[in-house]
Design a protein around this motif. Sequence first.
Motif, PDB file in Angstrom:
ATOM      1  N   THR A  13     -21.100  -5.326 -28.212  1.00 60.56           N
ATOM      2  CA  THR A  13     -20.913  -4.919 -26.787  1.00 60.56           C
ATOM      3  C   THR A  13     -20.722  -3.480 -26.927  1.00 60.56           C
ATOM      4  OG1 THR A  13     -20.562  -6.981 -25.865  1.00 60.56           O
ATOM      5  CG2 THR A  13     -19.759  -5.020 -24.690  1.00 60.56           C
ATOM      6  N   ARG A  14     -21.106  -2.510 -26.268  1.00 65.03           N
ATOM      7  CA  ARG A  14     -20.958  -1.054 -26.451  1.00 65.03           C
ATOM      8  C   ARG A  14     -21.004  -0.484 -24.828  1.00 65.03           C
ATOM      9  NH1 ARG A  14     -19.774  -2.121 -30.620  1.00 65.03           N
ATOM     10  NH2 ARG A  14     -20.598  -1.459 -32.559  1.00 65.03           N
ATOM     11  N   ILE A  15     -20.256   0.499 -24.665  1.00 63.08           N
ATOM     12  CA  ILE A  15     -20.288   1.144 -23.551  1.00 63.08           C
ATOM     13  C   ILE A  15     -20.920   2.397 -23.697  1.00 63.08           C
ATOM     14  CG2 ILE A  15     -18.686   2.108 -21.551  1.00 63.08           C
ATOM     15  CD1 ILE A  15     -16.820   0.138 -22.162  1.00 63.08           C
ATOM     16  N   LEU A  16     -21.985   2.528 -23.045  1.00 64.44           N
ATOM     17  CA  LEU A  16     -22.881   3.861 -23.080  1.00 64.44           C
ATOM     18  C   LEU A  16     -22.448   4.597 -21.896  1.00 64.44           C
ATOM     19  CD1 LEU A  16     -26.331   2.554 -24.212  1.00 64.44           C
ATOM     20  CD2 LEU A  16     -24.258   3.046 -25.396  1.00 64.44           C
ATOM     21  N   LYS A  17     -22.566   5.984 -22.006  1.00 61.84           N
ATOM     22  CA  LYS A  17     -22.332   6.981 -20.911  1.00 61.84           C
ATOM     23  C   LYS A  17     -23.653   7.336 -20.186  1.00 61.84           C
ATOM     24  CE  LYS A  17     -18.348   8.918 -23.266  1.00 61.84           C
ATOM     25  NZ  LYS A  17     -17.501   8.130 -22.701  1.00 61.84           N
ATOM     26  N   ILE A  18     -24.273   6.112 -19.806  1.00 66.08           N
ATOM     27  CA  ILE A  18     -25.350   6.257 -18.793  1.00 66.08           C
ATOM     28  C   ILE A  18     -25.148   5.451 -17.649  1.00 66.08           C
ATOM     29  CG2 ILE A  18     -26.947   6.824 -20.827  1.00 66.08           C
ATOM     30  CD1 ILE A  18     -27.652   3.750 -20.801  1.00 66.08           C
ATOM     31  N   THR A  19     -25.899   5.607 -16.585  1.00 63.08           N
ATOM     32  CA  THR A  19     -25.875   4.829 -15.336  1.00 63.08           C
ATOM     33  C   THR A  19     -26.750   3.365 -15.537  1.00 63.08           C
ATOM     34  OG1 THR A  19     -27.724   5.636 -14.076  1.00 63.08           O
ATOM     35  CG2 THR A  19     -25.684   6.846 -14.122  1.00 63.08           C
ATOM     36  N   GLU A  20     -26.618   2.586 -14.696  1.00 63.60           N
ATOM     37  CA  GLU A  20     -27.418   1.160 -14.624  1.00 63.60           C
ATOM     38  C   GLU A  20     -28.913   1.414 -14.404  1.00 63.60           C
ATOM     39  OE1 GLU A  20     -26.081  -2.726 -12.632  1.00 63.60           O
ATOM     40  OE2 GLU A  20     -26.950  -1.321 -11.037  1.00 63.60           O
ATOM     41  N   LYS A  21     -28.913   2.601 -13.270  1.00 66.37           N
ATOM     42  CA  LYS A  21     -30.171   2.861 -12.967  1.00 66.37           C
ATOM     43  C   LYS A  21     -31.006   3.730 -14.141  1.00 66.37           C
ATOM     44  CE  LYS A  21     -32.910   5.713  -9.735  1.00 66.37           C
ATOM     45  NZ  LYS A  21     -33.937   6.153 -10.601  1.00 66.37           N
ATOM     46  N   ASP A  22     -30.553   4.420 -14.819  1.00 64.10           N
ATOM     47  CA  ASP A  22     -31.122   4.997 -15.848  1.00 64.10           C
ATOM     48  C   ASP A  22     -31.420   3.811 -16.956  1.00 64.10           C
ATOM     49  OD1 ASP A  22     -30.358   7.375 -14.831  1.00 64.10           O
ATOM     50  OD2 ASP A  22     -28.620   8.007 -15.982  1.00 64.10           O
ATOM     51  N   PHE A  23     -30.682   2.906 -17.333  1.00 61.59           N
ATOM     52  CA  PHE A  23     -30.812   1.842 -18.293  1.00 61.59           C
ATOM     53  C   PHE A  23     -32.151   1.235 -17.875  1.00 61.59           C
ATOM     54  CE2 PHE A  23     -30.537  -2.225 -20.069  1.00 61.59           C
ATOM     55  CZ  PHE A  23     -30.661  -2.033 -21.507  1.00 61.59           C
ATOM     56  N   TYR A  24     -32.056   0.962 -16.701  1.00 59.17           N
ATOM     57  CA  TYR A  24     -33.166  -0.046 -16.138  1.00 59.17           C
ATOM     58  C   TYR A  24     -34.551   0.743 -16.135  1.00 59.17           C
ATOM     59  CZ  TYR A  24     -30.217  -4.352 -16.737  1.00 59.17           C
ATOM     60  OH  TYR A  24     -29.411  -5.224 -17.107  1.00 59.17           O
ATOM     61  N   ASP A  25     -34.437   1.973 -15.582  1.00 58.11           N
ATOM     62  CA  ASP A  25     -35.657   2.607 -15.182  1.00 58.11           C
ATOM     63  C   ASP A  25     -36.356   2.835 -16.775  1.00 58.11           C
ATOM     64  OD1 ASP A  25     -35.254   3.038 -12.750  1.00 58.11           O
ATOM     65  OD2 ASP A  25     -34.609   5.140 -12.895  1.00 58.11           O
ATOM     66  N   PHE A  26     -35.331   3.142 -17.943  1.00 62.19           N
ATOM     67  CA  PHE A  26     -35.719   3.383 -19.324  1.00 62.19           C
ATOM     68  C   PHE A  26     -36.425   2.174 -19.759  1.00 62.19           C
ATOM     69  CE2 PHE A  26     -35.189   3.033 -23.805  1.00 62.19           C
ATOM     70  CZ  PHE A  26     -35.843   4.060 -24.261  1.00 62.19           C
TER      71      PHE A  26
END
Length: 167
Positions: A6-19
């Motif tokens: 488990t990690r916390i990334l400094k990105i948004t949920e939208k950014d992750f799923y778009d990617f």
Amino acid sequence: MSMKLTRILKITEKDFYDFLENDLLSDINQCLGKELSVEDIKKGLKYSKYDNNAHTRIDISILEYKRGEFYKSKIKTLVDTITITYETEVVEEGLKITFNQHIESFEKEKHNKLMRMFSEAVYYGRMTDTLYDIQKKILSSKEGIVEPVRPHPVEHKHMKKLFSKEV
């Protein structure tokens, strides 16, 4: 063997799923030779590709997908079957991603304790790299940067002082 990270990334949920969707669609469309859309990324979607480096066919199946919550797929080759799961949760610091990887061949083999610990450390390192690579690619694409470029060394002493400070 199942490994969970488990990690916390400094990105948004939208950014992750778009990617994730763009990456999948690029891969799928290239393999199938036809244009699928985001709506096609769902449980039951299967495709195959050929890995030139390993000289083997890879079969990929999406087992579960719900944008904003989770993605689960099975990657099968002649020698191994790997199940990958990303579960996400928005937190104050960014996006909490739980990355689970199950490697079937690892369970079948009889590893001694030292070898098993070493292998686990290698896999956890790769899993961490995978998550931080995703973050780096997302942030770079948002900034329109392909790869970070460091300034060339400057000879003038006043300019050298400015560029010597880490950003």
